[in-house]
Design a protein around this motif. Structure first.
Motif, PDB file in Angstrom:
ATOM      1  N   ILE A  11       0.878  -1.197   0.038  1.00 40.79           N
ATOM      2  CA  ILE A  11      -0.083  -0.070  -0.162  1.00 40.79           C
ATOM      3  C   ILE A  11       0.976   1.306  -0.066  1.00 40.79           C
ATOM      4  CG2 ILE A  11      -1.842   1.317   0.956  1.00 40.79           C
ATOM      5  CD1 ILE A  11      -2.735  -1.339   2.543  1.00 40.79           C
ATOM      6  N   ILE A  12       0.737   2.088  -1.242  1.00 38.42           N
ATOM      7  CA  ILE A  12       1.723   2.972  -1.283  1.00 38.42           C
ATOM      8  C   ILE A  12       0.899   4.327  -0.883  1.00 38.42           C
ATOM      9  CG2 ILE A  12       2.881   4.779  -3.074  1.00 38.42           C
ATOM     10  CD1 ILE A  12       3.950   1.820  -2.829  1.00 38.42           C
ATOM     11  N   ASP A  13       1.575   5.167   0.388  1.00 34.46           N
ATOM     12  CA  ASP A  13       1.215   6.538   0.889  1.00 34.46           C
ATOM     13  C   ASP A  13      -0.413   6.531   0.913  1.00 34.46           C
ATOM     14  OD1 ASP A  13       3.886   6.463   0.366  1.00 34.46           O
ATOM     15  OD2 ASP A  13       3.753   8.023  -1.051  1.00 34.46           O
ATOM     16  N   PRO A  14      -1.031   5.768   1.691  1.00 33.41           N
ATOM     17  CA  PRO A  14      -2.526   5.769   2.119  1.00 33.41           C
ATOM     18  C   PRO A  14      -2.826   7.033   3.221  1.00 33.41           C
ATOM     19  CG  PRO A  14      -1.737   3.954   3.335  1.00 33.41           C
ATOM     20  CD  PRO A  14      -0.542   4.612   2.815  1.00 33.41           C
ATOM     21  N   GLN A  15      -2.198   8.184   2.982  1.00 36.16           N
ATOM     22  CA  GLN A  15      -2.201   8.936   4.001  1.00 36.16           C
ATOM     23  C   GLN A  15      -3.170  10.346   3.775  1.00 36.16           C
ATOM     24  OE1 GLN A  15       2.034   8.891   2.998  1.00 36.16           O
ATOM     25  NE2 GLN A  15       2.337   9.668   4.933  1.00 36.16           N
ATOM     26  N   ASN A  16      -3.727  10.905   4.960  1.00 37.99           N
ATOM     27  CA  ASN A  16      -4.788  11.787   5.105  1.00 37.99           C
ATOM     28  C   ASN A  16      -4.559  12.894   4.072  1.00 37.99           C
ATOM     29  OD1 ASN A  16      -6.275  10.763   6.895  1.00 37.99           O
ATOM     30  ND2 ASN A  16      -4.977  11.470   8.664  1.00 37.99           N
ATOM     31  N   ASP A  17      -3.187  13.466   4.010  1.00 41.41           N
ATOM     32  CA  ASP A  17      -3.089  14.657   3.207  1.00 41.41           C
ATOM     33  C   ASP A  17      -3.381  14.259   1.619  1.00 41.41           C
ATOM     34  OD1 ASP A  17      -2.793  16.783   4.581  1.00 41.41           O
ATOM     35  OD2 ASP A  17      -0.527  16.758   4.426  1.00 41.41           O
ATOM     36  N   GLY A  51       1.691 -10.845   4.286  1.00 43.82           N
ATOM     37  CA  GLY A  51       2.122  -9.765   4.697  1.00 43.82           C
ATOM     38  C   GLY A  51       1.627  -8.275   4.130  1.00 43.82           C
ATOM     39  N   ILE A  52       1.798  -7.157   4.745  1.00 40.82           N
ATOM     40  CA  ILE A  52       1.193  -6.074   4.432  1.00 40.82           C
ATOM     41  C   ILE A  52       2.391  -5.010   4.478  1.00 40.82           C
ATOM     42  CG2 ILE A  52      -0.356  -4.358   4.520  1.00 40.82           C
ATOM     43  CD1 ILE A  52      -2.426  -6.123   5.754  1.00 40.82           C
ATOM     44  N   THR A  53       2.462  -4.337   3.440  1.00 47.16           N
ATOM     45  CA  THR A  53       3.667  -3.203   3.590  1.00 47.16           C
ATOM     46  C   THR A  53       3.067  -1.853   3.245  1.00 47.16           C
ATOM     47  OG1 THR A  53       5.746  -4.634   2.930  1.00 47.16           O
ATOM     48  CG2 THR A  53       5.999  -2.499   2.503  1.00 47.16           C
ATOM     49  N   VAL A  54       3.417  -1.018   3.970  1.00 48.63           N
ATOM     50  CA  VAL A  54       2.583   0.201   3.939  1.00 48.63           C
ATOM     51  C   VAL A  54       3.746   1.341   3.943  1.00 48.63           C
ATOM     52  CG1 VAL A  54       1.198   2.244   4.810  1.00 48.63           C
ATOM     53  CG2 VAL A  54       0.486  -0.335   5.227  1.00 48.63           C
ATOM     54  N   THR A  55       3.716   2.072   2.827  1.00 49.54           N
ATOM     55  CA  THR A  55       4.869   3.146   2.656  1.00 49.54           C
ATOM     56  C   THR A  55       4.134   4.514   3.260  1.00 49.54           C
ATOM     57  OG1 THR A  55       4.435   3.910   0.495  1.00 49.54           O
ATOM     58  CG2 THR A  55       5.821   1.972   0.609  1.00 49.54           C
ATOM     59  N   HIS A 128       0.206  13.491   7.932  1.00 47.40           N
ATOM     60  CA  HIS A 128       1.101  12.234   7.760  1.00 47.40           C
ATOM     61  C   HIS A 128       0.478  11.035   8.170  1.00 47.40           C
ATOM     62  CE1 HIS A 128       4.559   9.746   8.953  1.00 47.40           C
ATOM     63  NE2 HIS A 128       5.108  10.422   7.795  1.00 47.40           N
ATOM     64  N   GLY A 129      -0.746  10.830   8.882  1.00 45.12           N
ATOM     65  CA  GLY A 129      -1.307   9.717   9.269  1.00 45.12           C
ATOM     66  C   GLY A 129      -1.995   9.059   8.439  1.00 45.12           C
ATOM     67  N   VAL A 130      -2.054   7.688   8.504  1.00 43.33           N
ATOM     68  CA  VAL A 130      -2.857   6.921   7.599  1.00 43.33           C
ATOM     69  C   VAL A 130      -4.535   6.946   7.734  1.00 43.33           C
ATOM     70  CG1 VAL A 130      -3.728   4.484   7.114  1.00 43.33           C
ATOM     71  CG2 VAL A 130      -1.248   5.125   7.610  1.00 43.33           C
ATOM     72  N   SER A 202      -0.364   8.438 -10.595  1.00 42.30           N
ATOM     73  CA  SER A 202       0.466   8.844 -11.396  1.00 42.30           C
ATOM     74  C   SER A 202       1.839   9.558 -11.150  1.00 42.30           C
ATOM     75  CB  SER A 202      -0.388  10.492 -11.720  1.00 42.30           C
ATOM     76  OG  SER A 202      -0.579  11.038 -10.633  1.00 42.30           O
ATOM     77  N   HIS A 203       1.875   9.407  -9.600  1.00 40.57           N
ATOM     78  CA  HIS A 203       3.334   9.673  -9.157  1.00 40.57           C
ATOM     79  C   HIS A 203       3.777   8.620  -8.309  1.00 40.57           C
ATOM     80  CE1 HIS A 203       1.593  13.530 -10.383  1.00 40.57           C
ATOM     81  NE2 HIS A 203       2.973  14.068 -10.300  1.00 40.57           N
ATOM     82  N   CYS A 204       3.665   8.241  -6.985  1.00 39.13           N
ATOM     83  CA  CYS A 204       4.133   7.572  -6.043  1.00 39.13           C
ATOM     84  C   CYS A 204       3.856   6.108  -6.288  1.00 39.13           C
ATOM     85  CB  CYS A 204       3.909   7.876  -4.507  1.00 39.13           C
ATOM     86  SG  CYS A 204       4.490   9.399  -3.978  1.00 39.13           S
TER      87      CYS A 204
END
Length: 263
Positions: A11-17, A51-55, A128-130, A202-204
């Motif tokens: 999971i890539i960057d699942p952040q509030n922002d 497994g789960i990886t979160v960036t 920054h938070g998920v 499109s980006h990360c």
């Protein structure tokens, strides 16, 4: 009895922002719904993931892609979404706020263009938070599986951009965290399938997948699945998102949805 396939969820960057919710610094249209669908998948099929990886995109306010790093010819901070080139710096249109960075900036811009973003994913901030619904699902997965989600921070070095989860756009020789590290992707490399979701397509997401294929081999795409209903492009960059999907499918990668992945 057949052995269950070893699926890793990335999971890539699942952040509030990045979610289109009130207070987000850099909202991606559709991201809130993306994360809700992804949370439902994790909650309903968590036993299918080995497994789960979160960036986590992780920045300081003073960052090369934020306005605080720069000044225009009048000494003012430039606006977000400003593009800065080596020609701009050479002409004096823009300069680093810290004059000691002038040589480093010239070298950086000689290798990579630069686009300023609104301050986002500042370490320690709400942004920054998920996403909260997904965060709850991930917490539930940890409790049920008696395992830990692997959280990877990227972007902490203020002198380089870090779209990919696995290497900076311009790696810094003195900072190993900006360089590709095989140990960080060992579980992904060993998986039967890597299921990819997150923001922004499109980006990360695109940069992270391209890093994996560059270092693990283009054929690794055949073991990867993009969850198309759990990622969206930055508004205005839809064409770049589609170009990445076309490239990924051309390399043998597959597209699925959270609804049909285990159907």
């Amino acid at each position: 009895m057949a052995t269950q396939r070893r699926d890793q969820l990335l999971i890539i960057d699942p952040q509030n922002d990045f979610c289109d919710i009130p207070g987000a610094a850099l909202p991606v249209a559709g991201a809130n719904a993306d994360m809700a669908r992804l949370a439902t998948l994790v909650a309903g099929h968590g036993d299918r993931f080995a497994g789960i990886t979160v960036t986590l995109d992780s920045h300081h306010t003073y960052d090369i892609a934020h306005a605080s790093y720069w000044r225009d010819a009048a000494g003012n901070k430039p606006s977000p979404f400003t593009a800065i080139t080596s020609a701009d710096v050479a002409s004096g249109a823009y300069r680093p706020a810290d004059s000691a960075q002038a040589e480093a900036v010239a070298q950086y811009l000689g290798r990579s263009g630069l686009f300023l973003w609104p301050d986002h994913c500042i370490v320690g901030s709400w942004g920054h938070g998920v996403h909260d619904v997904l965060a709850a699902a991930l917490s539930g997965w940890e409790a049920a599986r008696l395992a830990n989600v692997d959280y990877l921070f990227k972007g902490l070095n203020p002198r380089t951009e870090h779209f990919s989860a696995f290497e900076a756009d311009v790696p810094v020789d003195a900072d190993p965290d900006t360089q590709f590290n095989p140990a960080r992707v060992r579980s992904l490399a060993a998986a039967d399938r890597v299921l990819v979701a997150g923001e922004a397509l499109s980006h990360c997401v695109a940069s992270s997948v391209r890093s994996l294929l560059r270092h693990l081999g283009r054929e690794f795409a055949q073991r990867m699945v993009l969850l198309g209903d759990a990622m969206s492009p930055v508004p205005g960059f839809e064409a770049q998102g589609q170009a990445f999907i076309d490239e990924f499918v051309g390399a043998g990668g597959k597209i699925a949805t959270t609804q049909n992945l285990f159907a």
